[in-house]
Design an enzyme around this catalytic site. Structure first.
Site, short mmCIF file in Angstrom:
data_model
loop_
_atom_site.label_atom_id
_atom_site.label_comp_id
_atom_site.label_asym_id
_atom_site.label_seq_id
_atom_site.Cartn_x
_atom_site.Cartn_y
_atom_site.Cartn_z
N THR A 196 56.08 42.83 35.24
CA THR A 196 56.40 42.60 36.65
C THR A 196 55.22 42.49 37.58
O THR A 196 55.35 41.94 38.65
CB THR A 196 57.26 43.76 37.18
OG1 THR A 196 57.41 43.59 38.57
CG2 THR A 196 56.58 45.08 36.93
N SER A 409 35.32 33.87 41.37
CA SER A 409 34.28 33.12 42.08
C SER A 409 34.81 32.61 43.41
O SER A 409 35.96 32.75 43.74
CB SER A 409 33.79 31.97 41.21
OG SER A 409 34.87 31.17 40.80
#
Lengths: 409, 409
Positions: A196, A409
């Site tokens: 979940t 990034s």
């Protein structure tokens, strides 16, 4: 990340979630990681709220999971604090301190016991959580608490989710109508158990914690724990169910009296589960995998998950290729009883293979059309017994690589 | 497919494999699936050749695997027939007939017993193998048999491989120098057990089948069975080792006398294993994963494979991101004994995390540089015992999706 990703083509609109008596919500921009969006949720729960929880089975859980496991036996909850952007996982002693600081601040702000504060975090792993940023917005969160903020709450807990997820139902309990609202986040690093990421369910029903826990645990098995996006199991997965009791029904543990509530709770969990799959990282197709004829239900579930977790099955589906050879391969690698020469495979309701070979006169036209759709159904008949199971997954696409090759990034 | 894919950036040149006395090879264009390339290999083996084999543990194996398992106990081999393009898997009774027709044709052509013919097929699953096309080129293959064709043999067995794979060694056995040549194919649907797809090893040594089998089984455990590309286990994986006896050494089962041969055989298998990883579908980086400090070697191997199979770890490596959080997640999902607060993670020889948290003063500069390279090394210290293991994998890139989303089209 969130907000920069294109919305999943499988997205469904967030339903309108009504207020739940005894629950007040607020969100804020704490700046934990993201800029220009809410990233922290505070839920205030009425006195006497009972609570149940189910957590990841990953052996390297995050500090918030450890915290929740410790306070859950208390059985009562007054607050929930969730942040997105930093999972507070693998952060050592600093992680435990961050959890404690957050819980203490929430407890002090709301006049609750620290052990009644529940916490959850998702996002990057292995970086210290700047809890002071969450603590700094606690007063502002308290001032903003209102009953009608489920849509905002669902947004504040998103990470790589491309759309907010919510579900709502009503049920009859001791002659009283009660409400159940659920929100969830999750789109990657999702596999049983748990499937979940994060899900929070709120009800105004009055139900003791033990009965709540029994219903939640059972329902999770057939919903969140039947989902896999990438076979990876999060360190943060948390489902919490809060029952404020504000609806005024007489508290009960009687299974017969709870039947309608159990039905409604299961529907909420199922709906949230499907939304998580629809937002699987890079998902272009929602895939339902039904295995029947296995030697047991447990065996059927293992085989279904082996198919659902196979990168080769998932890339074939992405390529709209009804490649039953890869399905057969995945059945064979599951390690469960199977006989190559009794296997059958159906795609989109059309049996392509039976008794270990292609069906004579098989016409792939309707199957090709089915594979081009958004919702794909595979059925595998093991041909050995009565065991069956259904699991859900999505396809494996370039989008998954894009999202996960550059997450930090 | 093969030939259209760009050559892996991790490719190594095919070494020159010398002739092996007692082995003659030929390849042909049978047109099983591909056009304009060789796709069938015939190896003629001298009378008295002993044989050992290791096969996939997938429970839905191809018809050629079933065939080899049946004839292997005979212990002698006179021929090997391999085709690329069609795996003859999940083809029911037609598959068994195709296997029998091929074996009979090879036996008749070479004057051998049918039970001395070994077969292997790779390629698409679930489509009948047109054995008549292989039978049709059998005479031509026989006419072309020569001792010096290992490079051509390695090419003829390729499917999605982007370069041919071979290795060679010599060993001393009873005062005689013996040779070992190996070729392999494999780049996807590769996971223990078996991790090889197809590999064929030829030696001119004289070694009884039982000793050959013991050495092969043991060496495979530490080589082909320590590799995973995508966690998917092929239905066709086959390693066969043929010993012609033409070198003229005195046959022996003595472990001491066989030590040097065992070393050389292991080196051949190791080298072929590394070539398979270097050609992992879409691979841009060769990844070595060392796990130490586990409670046992078996536990270490399970943890190492959980890391190697994690799509999130593999996409992070593709993104040149030393995301140790995902490594921790993968350790935790392996289900093996692990303690979050004792874990250490090193990348490229630099310890990023120790004792459950980031190393104080950690400078990621050398790690970032390492991640940009072609060969990545991860070390995980579980901190609980003496168990250790090494496995190899590659990164998960857009190339994998490209190759596998359109394999049949």
């Amino acid at each position: 990340m969130a907000g920069q990703l294109p919305v999943s083509p499988l997205a469904l609109p967030m339903p309108k979630l009504p207020p739940i008596a005894g629950v007040r919500l607020a969100t804020a921009e704490a700046g934990v990681r993201y800029k220009g969006r809410t990233d922290v949720l505070l839920a205030e729960l009425a006195e006497g709220t009972s609570v149940a929880g189910v957590f990841t089975k990953n052996l390297c859980p995050g500090a918030p999971v450890t915290w929740c496991r410790e306070v859950l036996p208390g059985g009562t909850a007054r607050a929930l604090v969730v942040n997105a952007g930093n999972a507070n996982v693998f952060t050592g002693a600093a992680g435990a301190r961050a959890v404690e600081a957050t819980a203490k601040a929430a407890a002090a702000t709301l006049g609750a016991q620290t052990g009644e504060v529940f916490l959850a975090s998702t996002g990057v792993i292995g970086e210290p959580l700047p809890a002071e940023r969450i603590v700094a917005v606690m007063d502002q969160l308290k001032a903003d608490l209102t009953e009608d903020r489920f849509a905002e709450a669902a947004k504040a807990i998103m990470t790589t989710d491309t759309f907010p997820k919510g579900a709502t139902r009503t049920a009859k309990l001791g002659g009283v109508e009660v409400r159940i609202n659920g929100i969830a986040k999750g789109s990657g690093m999702i596999a049983p158990d748990m499937a979940t990421m994060l899900s929070f369910i709120f009800t105004d029903a009055a139900i003791p914690a033990s009965a709540l826990q029994a219903m939640l645990s059972k329902s999770v098995e057939g919903t969140f724990n039947c989902v896999t996006i990438d076979s990876d199991t999060s360190t943060s997965d948390t489902v919490l169910l809060f029952a404020t009791g504000a609806a005024g029904n007489k508290p009960t543990e009687d299974p017969g009296q709870l039947a309608d509530f159990r039905r409604a709770l299961h529907e909420v969990l199922h709906e949230l589960t499907m939304l998580v799959v629809r937002d699987g990282e890079g998902a272009q197709k929602l895939v339902t995998i039904k295995v029947e004829g296995a030697v047991s239900h447990a065996s059927a579930k293992k085989i279904a998950l082996a198919i659902a977790n196979s990168p080769l099955v998932k890339t074939a589906i992405a390529g709209e290729d009804a490649n039953w050879g890869r399905i057969v391969m995945a059945v064979g690698k599951a390690g469960e009883p199977a006989d190559r020469d009794k296997l059958g495979v159906a795609v989109g309701g059309v049996w392509m293979a039976k008794a270990g070979g292609v069906v004579p006169g098989y016409d792939e036209t309707p199957v090709v059309a089915h594979m081009k759709g958004r919702e794909i159904e595979l059925v595998v008949d093991i041909g050995l017994g009565e065991g069956h199971a259904t699991v859900w997954t999505c396809d494996l696409t370039h989008g998954y690589i894009d999202i996960n090759g550059s997450y930090r990034s």
